[in-house]
Design a protein around this motif. Sequence first.
Motif, short mmCIF file in Angstrom:
data_model
loop_
_atom_site.label_atom_id
_atom_site.label_comp_id
_atom_site.label_asym_id
_atom_site.label_seq_id
_atom_site.Cartn_x
_atom_site.Cartn_y
_atom_site.Cartn_z
N CYS A 47 0.85 -1.19 0.00
CA CYS A 47 0.00 0.00 0.00
C CYS A 47 0.89 1.24 0.00
O CYS A 47 1.60 1.51 0.97
CB CYS A 47 -0.92 0.01 1.23
N GLU A 48 0.83 2.02 -1.06
CA GLU A 48 1.71 3.17 -1.21
C GLU A 48 1.27 4.36 -0.37
O GLU A 48 1.98 5.37 -0.30
CB GLU A 48 1.83 3.54 -2.69
N GLU A 49 0.13 4.25 0.28
CA GLU A 49 -0.30 5.30 1.21
C GLU A 49 0.42 5.17 2.56
O GLU A 49 0.42 6.11 3.36
CB GLU A 49 -1.81 5.22 1.44
N LEU A 50 0.99 4.00 2.81
CA LEU A 50 1.68 3.75 4.08
C LEU A 50 3.18 3.95 3.90
O LEU A 50 3.82 3.26 3.11
CB LEU A 50 1.40 2.33 4.57
N GLU A 51 3.74 4.88 4.64
CA GLU A 51 5.17 5.14 4.56
C GLU A 51 5.96 4.21 5.47
O GLU A 51 7.05 3.75 5.12
CB GLU A 51 5.46 6.59 4.95
N TYR A 52 5.42 3.90 6.65
CA TYR A 52 6.16 3.16 7.66
C TYR A 52 5.73 1.70 7.80
O TYR A 52 6.55 0.84 8.12
CB TYR A 52 6.01 3.85 9.02
N ASP A 53 4.47 1.41 7.60
CA ASP A 53 3.93 0.09 7.95
C ASP A 53 3.38 -0.69 6.77
O ASP A 53 2.51 -1.55 6.93
CB ASP A 53 2.83 0.25 9.01
N SER A 54 3.88 -0.43 5.57
CA SER A 54 3.32 -1.09 4.39
C SER A 54 3.63 -2.59 4.37
O SER A 54 2.94 -3.36 3.70
CB SER A 54 3.85 -0.44 3.11
N ASP A 55 4.65 -3.03 5.09
CA ASP A 55 5.00 -4.46 5.11
C ASP A 55 3.93 -5.30 5.79
O ASP A 55 3.72 -6.47 5.43
CB ASP A 55 6.32 -4.66 5.86
N ILE A 56 3.27 -4.74 6.80
CA ILE A 56 2.44 -5.56 7.68
C ILE A 56 1.25 -6.19 6.95
O ILE A 56 1.06 -7.41 7.02
CB ILE A 56 2.00 -4.73 8.90
N PRO A 57 0.44 -5.41 6.22
CA PRO A 57 -0.66 -6.06 5.48
C PRO A 57 -0.16 -7.05 4.43
O PRO A 57 -0.79 -8.10 4.22
CB PRO A 57 -1.38 -4.88 4.83
N VAL A 58 0.97 -6.74 3.79
CA VAL A 58 1.50 -7.64 2.76
C VAL A 58 1.95 -8.96 3.37
O VAL A 58 1.65 -10.04 2.84
CB VAL A 58 2.68 -6.96 2.01
N LEU A 59 2.65 -8.90 4.50
CA LEU A 59 3.09 -10.13 5.14
C LEU A 59 1.90 -11.00 5.53
O LEU A 59 1.90 -12.22 5.30
CB LEU A 59 3.93 -9.81 6.38
N MET A 60 0.89 -10.38 6.13
CA MET A 60 -0.27 -11.17 6.57
C MET A 60 -1.01 -11.77 5.37
O MET A 60 -1.51 -12.91 5.45
CB MET A 60 -1.21 -10.29 7.39
N GLU A 61 -1.06 -11.05 4.26
CA GLU A 61 -1.72 -11.59 3.07
C GLU A 61 -0.91 -12.74 2.48
O GLU A 61 -1.47 -13.75 2.04
CB GLU A 61 -1.92 -10.49 2.03
N ILE A 62 0.41 -12.60 2.46
CA ILE A 62 1.27 -13.67 1.95
C ILE A 62 1.10 -14.94 2.78
O ILE A 62 0.93 -16.04 2.24
CB ILE A 62 2.75 -13.22 1.96
N LEU A 63 1.12 -14.79 4.11
CA LEU A 63 0.97 -15.96 4.97
C LEU A 63 -0.41 -16.60 4.82
O LEU A 63 -0.55 -17.83 4.90
CB LEU A 63 1.21 -15.56 6.43
N ALA A 64 -1.42 -15.76 4.60
CA ALA A 64 -2.78 -16.30 4.46
C ALA A 64 -2.97 -17.04 3.15
O ALA A 64 -3.71 -18.04 3.08
CB ALA A 64 -3.79 -15.16 4.58
N LYS A 65 -2.30 -16.59 2.09
CA LYS A 65 -2.56 -17.14 0.75
C LYS A 65 -1.51 -18.14 0.29
O LYS A 65 -1.72 -18.81 -0.73
CB LYS A 65 -2.68 -15.99 -0.25
N ALA A 66 -0.39 -18.22 1.00
CA ALA A 66 0.64 -19.19 0.61
C ALA A 66 0.17 -20.59 1.01
O ALA A 66 -0.18 -20.83 2.17
CB ALA A 66 1.96 -18.87 1.30
N PRO A 67 0.17 -21.54 0.07
CA PRO A 67 -0.23 -22.91 0.42
C PRO A 67 0.67 -23.54 1.47
O PRO A 67 0.24 -24.40 2.24
CB PRO A 67 -0.12 -23.65 -0.92
N LYS A 68 1.94 -23.09 1.51
CA LYS A 68 2.87 -23.72 2.43
C LYS A 68 3.95 -22.71 2.85
O LYS A 68 4.37 -21.88 2.06
CB LYS A 68 3.53 -24.93 1.75
N THR A 69 4.38 -22.79 4.10
CA THR A 69 5.50 -21.98 4.58
C THR A 69 6.52 -22.90 5.22
O THR A 69 6.16 -23.89 5.87
CB THR A 69 5.05 -20.93 5.62
N VAL A 70 7.80 -22.56 5.04
CA VAL A 70 8.89 -23.40 5.56
C VAL A 70 9.93 -22.51 6.22
O VAL A 70 10.33 -21.48 5.66
CB VAL A 70 9.56 -24.21 4.42
#
Length: 733
Positions: A187-210
């Motif tokens: 999200c380009e509106e977030l200067e400091y915390d743009s990683d947080i929503p992306v990380l949570m979406e990646i973890l939610a949509k990744a079939p597998k994490t290692v």
Amino acid sequence: MEECYMKISVVIAYHDEKQYIKDCLASLAEQTFQDFEVILVCDGCEAPEEGIPETLNIVTVMQEEKGVAGARNAGIEKAQGEYVVFLDADDYLAEDTLEALAEKAEPETVVYISKTETWYSRKVYQDNGEKLDEQNDTNGDEGEETKVDPENPYEYLIANTKKWQNISTLGLLIPRRLLIENPIRFCEELEYDSDIPVLMEILAKAPKTVYQEKGTYIKRKHNDPINLPSLLQKKDATKKVAEAMKSYEMASRFVDKENGRAFHYRFAMCLVTMIAPFMIESKAAERKETAKELKQTLEILGKDGWAEIPLKHHPRKLIAYGLAGDADKIVKKTRNHARRQTLFRVCTSRAKCKRYLYEKVFSKMKMLDDMVIFESFFGKSYSDSPKYIFEYMNETYPGKYRYMWVNAGKKLNLPYPSKQMKRFSFKYFFYMARAKYIVFNGRQPQYFIKRKGNVFLETWHGTPLKKLVFDMEDVTTASPLYKEQFYIQTRSWDYLVAPNRFSEDVFRHAFMYDGKMLETGYPRNDILYCQDKEKRMREIKEELHLPQDKKIILYAPTWRDDEFYGHAKYKFTLQLDLAKMQKELGDEYIILLRTHYFIADVLDLSEYEGFAYNLSKYDDIARLYLISDVLITDYSSVFFDYANLRRPMLFFTYDLEKYRSVLRGFYIDVEEELPGPMLMTTDEVIGALQNIENVVTEYSDKYTAFCDKYCAWEDGTAAKKVVETVFSDKSNK
């Protein structure tokens, strides 16, 4: 999705971090795995020109400034690797990191590794960084240490972080298909915390994490937050608080009940350590608006949901008040909690009690307008410029001022009436809070309170040879927070004494000092210009029980910080062959050794009795200069002061090759500017002393140029000039 041409695309958001990008790219060039490209997104800046390894496959993307989020999005679009790894321009990777990530790579699998933090450049970190970071741990923590399961990405990547803003996508191996097809963007509106929503979406949509235990992402913290703050260090509380709540709201969409506890717990700690303190400092309208936004944010999980998150009493009460939108109760609860913690610290710690009295009681008392506090080398000696200012004031204004000297626990031998106080004693805090005038030759404590009417005179303690403060890259011999602390401390200095134009220029940029500079020379060097020089020399020799009929060599080597074999256990191998010197020179000379106080007790000169004297613990080196006919030194800045005597100097640089890397951290080119020969062996030193007149002749022009540059302001009246300015300045009345 387009065809993949390599295994990994490393995306770097670059925003003109010139001083860091070299380490970042070097760490990539030295990876044991090489099937990758580098997408370097230049966000509103020119591409770096220096330190670019030729072996790297770099694709440079130029764009208008959009921030880290926009740069990473551009990198995703440009990437052609099967996987994407995000790397910040001020960070670097251990050499096996990409290989470790690739080893665990599987289709549609996100791989994550451990992260570590360091204050140091890559070279320093590789040499000794982990030990230095352990010694200088300055991290605060949002809540208690939490034991985490590395196989659980929610625990390892979220609960394991120390702050809300530390939650990031850095160091993850992410299938590019996952980012493209969902699509997942920052999200380009977030200067400091743009990683947080992306990380949570990646973890939610990744079939597998290692989890991969090998490989390390090295997060570099900035040791100069004044000039080069990282995003974490920027002072932007209003926006950071707003983004914390916004990022929580955005990320919550991808968090389910089973995996959400770590995420919600971390936000609760963010409320405790960032949002609630911000509300205390806010004005009423902003506080009310923050409480309104907080209520909406907390309602995402709801009262029942928050009840299931394991929290202690204080954060749980703040959550309850936040859900009620009650700003006043949040502020009151936070203040009361802080007061209880302060009371506990004050009651259980003598040091904290002193600090509390200093800040809350003593500093509110009437200022003592005739009180002058002196401190030299943190109370370790009666010496240096504070000594000579003190003596001039007593001789010139007898009875006008009351004086207080700081000592380190051992009483100082003072020639005039003055009280003394031990550093950091109750008495110390009492008078430091109340004295009008303070004269130090080093830094004051970090918590020093500059009261209205205080006059702080900083004399400093030498012409700078080694680079100082903001001219240093790595700070390995002090706290990593040294630069920020130093900057804050210098804001309290009303006057700073400069011995020469060179020093004034260095002090201006190295200290970032824009206050009043006293162009007077050093008061400590006044004795070198005294009119009764011969009389004083006889008196000093009598005091030290030295023969009156022998010439004196003063040997003052610098401290080598690798001369130790354990904590507080120091070693020193004297490279000068004193036996040979005594045999060749003993009829004409004696030698005084003035070494660092760390090794003062290590020297055993008993077999050279009558020739060699250990004066390492003698307080005032200026008095030793005065009686010495020749100075032998190396990389110590003592030669700047000794040059005022225009007497010969020899430079015993036996470890020059080893020290060349250190010399690059000097302000001057010692091999070009030193006003005397650089000698490698005892035989060369003896030869120079036996032919000292030839040395004087050979280096006459260089010596004159040296004195013109470094001694031009010295004339024996520095103390007079300093006192007349500081203690007669109408603005100080």
